[in-house]
Design a protein around this motif. Sequence first.
Motif, mmCIF file in Angstrom:
data_model
loop_
_atom_site.group_PDB
_atom_site.id
_atom_site.type_symbol
_atom_site.label_atom_id
_atom_site.label_comp_id
_atom_site.label_asym_id
_atom_site.label_seq_id
_atom_site.Cartn_x
_atom_site.Cartn_y
_atom_site.Cartn_z
ATOM 1 N N PRO A 141 0.818 -1.220 0.000
ATOM 2 C CA PRO A 141 0.000 0.000 0.000
ATOM 3 C C PRO A 141 0.852 1.271 0.000
ATOM 4 O O PRO A 141 0.334 2.369 -0.177
ATOM 5 N N THR A 142 2.158 1.106 0.168
ATOM 6 C CA THR A 142 3.076 2.240 0.222
ATOM 7 C C THR A 142 2.916 3.123 -1.009
ATOM 8 O O THR A 142 2.805 2.603 -2.130
ATOM 9 N N ARG A 143 2.898 4.444 -0.801
ATOM 10 C CA ARG A 143 2.807 5.341 -1.951
ATOM 11 C C ARG A 143 4.157 5.976 -2.257
ATOM 12 O O ARG A 143 4.968 6.180 -1.361
ATOM 13 N N LEU A 144 4.345 6.308 -3.532
ATOM 14 C CA LEU A 144 5.606 6.874 -3.999
ATOM 15 C C LEU A 144 5.457 8.365 -4.264
ATOM 16 O O LEU A 144 4.545 8.787 -4.993
ATOM 17 N N CYS A 145 6.356 9.156 -3.647
ATOM 18 C CA CYS A 145 6.364 10.609 -3.891
ATOM 19 C C CYS A 145 7.680 10.990 -4.536
ATOM 20 O O CYS A 145 8.756 10.570 -4.073
ATOM 21 N N VAL A 146 7.631 11.769 -5.603
ATOM 22 C CA VAL A 146 8.843 12.260 -6.253
ATOM 23 C C VAL A 146 9.008 13.748 -5.939
ATOM 24 O O VAL A 146 8.084 14.536 -6.161
ATOM 25 N N ALA A 147 10.187 14.088 -5.392
ATOM 26 C CA ALA A 147 10.502 15.487 -5.054
ATOM 27 C C ALA A 147 11.231 16.112 -6.239
ATOM 28 O O ALA A 147 12.193 15.531 -6.739
ATOM 29 N N ASP A 148 10.762 17.271 -6.696
ATOM 30 C CA ASP A 148 11.311 17.884 -7.914
ATOM 31 C C ASP A 148 11.866 19.264 -7.620
ATOM 32 O O ASP A 148 11.210 20.066 -6.945
ATOM 33 N N PRO A 149 13.073 19.602 -8.098
ATOM 34 C CA PRO A 149 13.642 20.927 -7.835
ATOM 35 C C PRO A 149 13.166 21.969 -8.845
ATOM 36 O O PRO A 149 12.446 21.648 -9.792
ATOM 37 N N PHE A 153 9.692 17.751 -14.958
ATOM 38 C CA PHE A 153 8.940 16.581 -14.481
ATOM 39 C C PHE A 153 7.615 16.955 -13.808
ATOM 40 O O PHE A 153 6.556 16.377 -14.120
ATOM 41 N N TYR A 154 7.637 17.946 -12.880
ATOM 42 C CA TYR A 154 6.435 18.250 -12.099
ATOM 43 C C TYR A 154 5.284 18.664 -13.010
ATOM 44 O O TYR A 154 4.167 18.128 -12.918
ATOM 45 N N SER A 155 5.569 19.575 -13.901
ATOM 46 C CA SER A 155 4.463 20.062 -14.751
ATOM 47 C C SER A 155 3.991 18.951 -15.688
ATOM 48 O O SER A 155 2.800 18.806 -15.942
ATOM 49 N N ALA A 156 4.906 18.083 -16.157
ATOM 50 C CA ALA A 156 4.490 16.954 -17.003
ATOM 51 C C ALA A 156 3.586 16.016 -16.210
ATOM 52 O O ALA A 156 2.578 15.514 -16.729
ATOM 53 N N TRP A 157 3.915 15.789 -14.937
ATOM 54 C CA TRP A 157 3.111 14.869 -14.110
ATOM 55 C C TRP A 157 1.739 15.462 -13.812
ATOM 56 O O TRP A 157 0.731 14.770 -13.839
ATOM 57 N N THR A 158 1.678 16.788 -13.559
ATOM 58 C CA THR A 158 0.389 17.401 -13.220
ATOM 59 C C THR A 158 -0.487 17.582 -14.463
ATOM 60 O O THR A 158 -1.696 17.394 -14.399
ATOM 61 N N ARG A 192 19.369 23.330 -10.716
ATOM 62 C CA ARG A 192 20.592 23.732 -10.021
ATOM 63 C C ARG A 192 21.022 22.658 -9.017
ATOM 64 O O ARG A 192 22.108 22.701 -8.474
ATOM 65 N N ILE A 193 20.117 21.681 -8.760
ATOM 66 C CA ILE A 193 20.434 20.601 -7.827
ATOM 67 C C ILE A 193 20.956 19.408 -8.632
ATOM 68 O O ILE A 193 20.198 18.730 -9.330
ATOM 69 N N GLU A 194 22.275 19.137 -8.534
ATOM 70 C CA GLU A 194 22.901 18.145 -9.410
ATOM 71 C C GLU A 194 22.296 16.760 -9.264
ATOM 72 O O GLU A 194 22.080 16.281 -8.154
ATOM 73 N N GLY A 195 22.004 16.161 -10.440
ATOM 74 C CA GLY A 195 21.504 14.791 -10.451
ATOM 75 C C GLY A 195 20.014 14.680 -10.608
ATOM 76 O O GLY A 195 19.515 13.671 -11.102
ATOM 77 N N ILE A 196 19.260 15.699 -10.165
ATOM 78 C CA ILE A 196 17.801 15.617 -10.284
ATOM 79 C C ILE A 196 17.254 16.833 -11.014
ATOM 80 O O ILE A 196 17.913 17.859 -11.107
ATOM 81 N N GLY A 197 15.991 16.653 -11.503
ATOM 82 C CA GLY A 197 15.375 17.730 -12.258
ATOM 83 C C GLY A 197 16.008 17.782 -13.638
ATOM 84 O O GLY A 197 17.227 17.772 -13.775
ATOM 85 N N ARG A 206 2.459 10.922 -6.099
ATOM 86 C CA ARG A 206 2.466 12.318 -5.663
ATOM 87 C C ARG A 206 3.779 12.959 -6.098
ATOM 88 O O ARG A 206 4.810 12.284 -6.135
ATOM 89 N N MET A 207 3.755 14.254 -6.431
ATOM 90 C CA MET A 207 4.995 14.992 -6.667
ATOM 91 C C MET A 207 4.966 16.269 -5.833
ATOM 92 O O MET A 207 3.909 16.863 -5.624
ATOM 93 N N ILE A 208 6.128 16.628 -5.311
ATOM 94 C CA ILE A 208 6.254 17.856 -4.518
ATOM 95 C C ILE A 208 7.399 18.687 -5.096
ATOM 96 O O ILE A 208 8.494 18.150 -5.327
ATOM 97 N N GLN A 209 7.136 19.956 -5.355
ATOM 98 C CA GLN A 209 8.195 20.851 -5.840
ATOM 99 C C GLN A 209 8.915 21.440 -4.630
ATOM 100 O O GLN A 209 8.267 21.873 -3.674
ATOM 101 N N VAL A 210 10.252 21.449 -4.682
ATOM 102 C CA VAL A 210 11.048 21.969 -3.558
ATOM 103 C C VAL A 210 11.955 23.088 -4.053
ATOM 104 O O VAL A 210 12.784 22.859 -4.952
ATOM 105 N N PRO A 211 11.821 24.307 -3.498
ATOM 106 C CA PRO A 211 12.716 25.399 -3.900
ATOM 107 C C PRO A 211 14.178 25.054 -3.594
ATOM 108 O O PRO A 211 14.453 24.376 -2.591
ATOM 109 N N ASP A 212 15.106 25.506 -4.410
ATOM 110 C CA ASP A 212 16.519 25.156 -4.232
ATOM 111 C C ASP A 212 17.060 25.580 -2.867
ATOM 112 O O ASP A 212 17.833 24.844 -2.239
ATOM 113 N N ALA A 213 16.639 26.750 -2.390
ATOM 114 C CA ALA A 213 17.125 27.206 -1.075
ATOM 115 C C ALA A 213 16.694 26.216 0.010
ATOM 116 O O ALA A 213 17.456 25.918 0.938
ATOM 117 N N ARG A 214 15.480 25.665 -0.128
ATOM 118 C CA ARG A 214 14.968 24.713 0.874
ATOM 119 C C ARG A 214 15.725 23.387 0.780
ATOM 120 O O ARG A 214 16.036 22.766 1.798
#
Length: 348
Positions: free
Chosen positions: A206-214, A219-224, A236-241, A256-264
Amino acid sequence: MDRQWVAEAVRTVEADANRSADTHLHVFPLPSRWGVNLYLKDESVHPTGSLKHRLARSLFLYGLANGWIGPNTTIVEASSGSTAVSEAYFARLIGLPFIAVMPDSTSPEKIALIEFYGGKCHLVTDPREIYSESQRLADETGGHFMDQFTYAERATDWRGNNNIAESIFQQMTLEPYPVPHWIVVGAGTGGTSATLGRYLRYRCHPTRLCVADPEGSAFYSAWTTGDVSTTAGGSRIEGIGRPRVEPSFLPSVIDRMIQVPDARSIAAMRWVHRLTGLDVGGSTGTNVAAAVDLIREMIAAGARGSVVTLICDQGSRYRGTYCDDSWVAGQGLDLAQHLAEFEEFLTL
Ligand SMILES: Cc1ncc(COP(=O)(O)O)c(C=O)c1O
């Protein structure tokens, strides 16, 4: 002759896996009164320092099994760094030349690591050219373009075979809440999230998968929106986005996808280090920031359970960027408000 060489190469790559212990699963210190536990799957302890060690091993076995790699094959890859570090290691292990094609903005630490494993770095000014330039170099050398962005989701065995998902569930069996509520990862190729998403469904968890996007990722806008032709300026975050939606990104297995600001992301990376002593990279910060959002929701809903996320690589690769206050200030990033938010989070 070639078949003998391929057999020996497969044995050599498999032997690397046999020599490696599994990566740790750390408990992140949260107030026990919440009844919510957070775990960090530490992929930075792989021999080549990142989650990409698993992918590189799978891509080499996939290329060898497909007859694409032989005793005289030059290996070429388009990579922001981590994959190239791991592929350079495996290319040297089986005695092949390796060329990494990457943006000229890639950190000097990563370039030095690729060269340490005997790889050559081919820099391009426009990050969008890494694919065509890699194919051109492969054609020119009669080599093979590994193309992680296309084959990551195909080369990794999502049913098990000690993939990252199977390892997490095995290491959670003795925990208070062994089946996580959420697993949170980032996406570069999308291979890790594809493997996890498929495994969760295949094993009926039942575990759900969340992808965090910088910031700067498509990716985020394509998923939504469902529009996979979306593009963006680049992360600006190496390896992702990614500036485009990569072929190995599988929106249908993401809950689920969550957008994360680079400063955060960078604040979270430093917060993890302060609380645990673990020296982690930027994409780990992105993961942990998204996990904090999900845990806030679980607490608000009175839900008890566990959340698992990944340590993707080591902070030592970012001394000149995310770990450097003047670089952070130069990027116009203010970490203070986010660090305060994480401190406040622990007082809930
Ligand atoms: C440091 C880091 N974190 C996370 C990722 C994302 O992994 P994946 O490509 O499996 O989506 C990458 C991919 O290159 C990476 O280098």
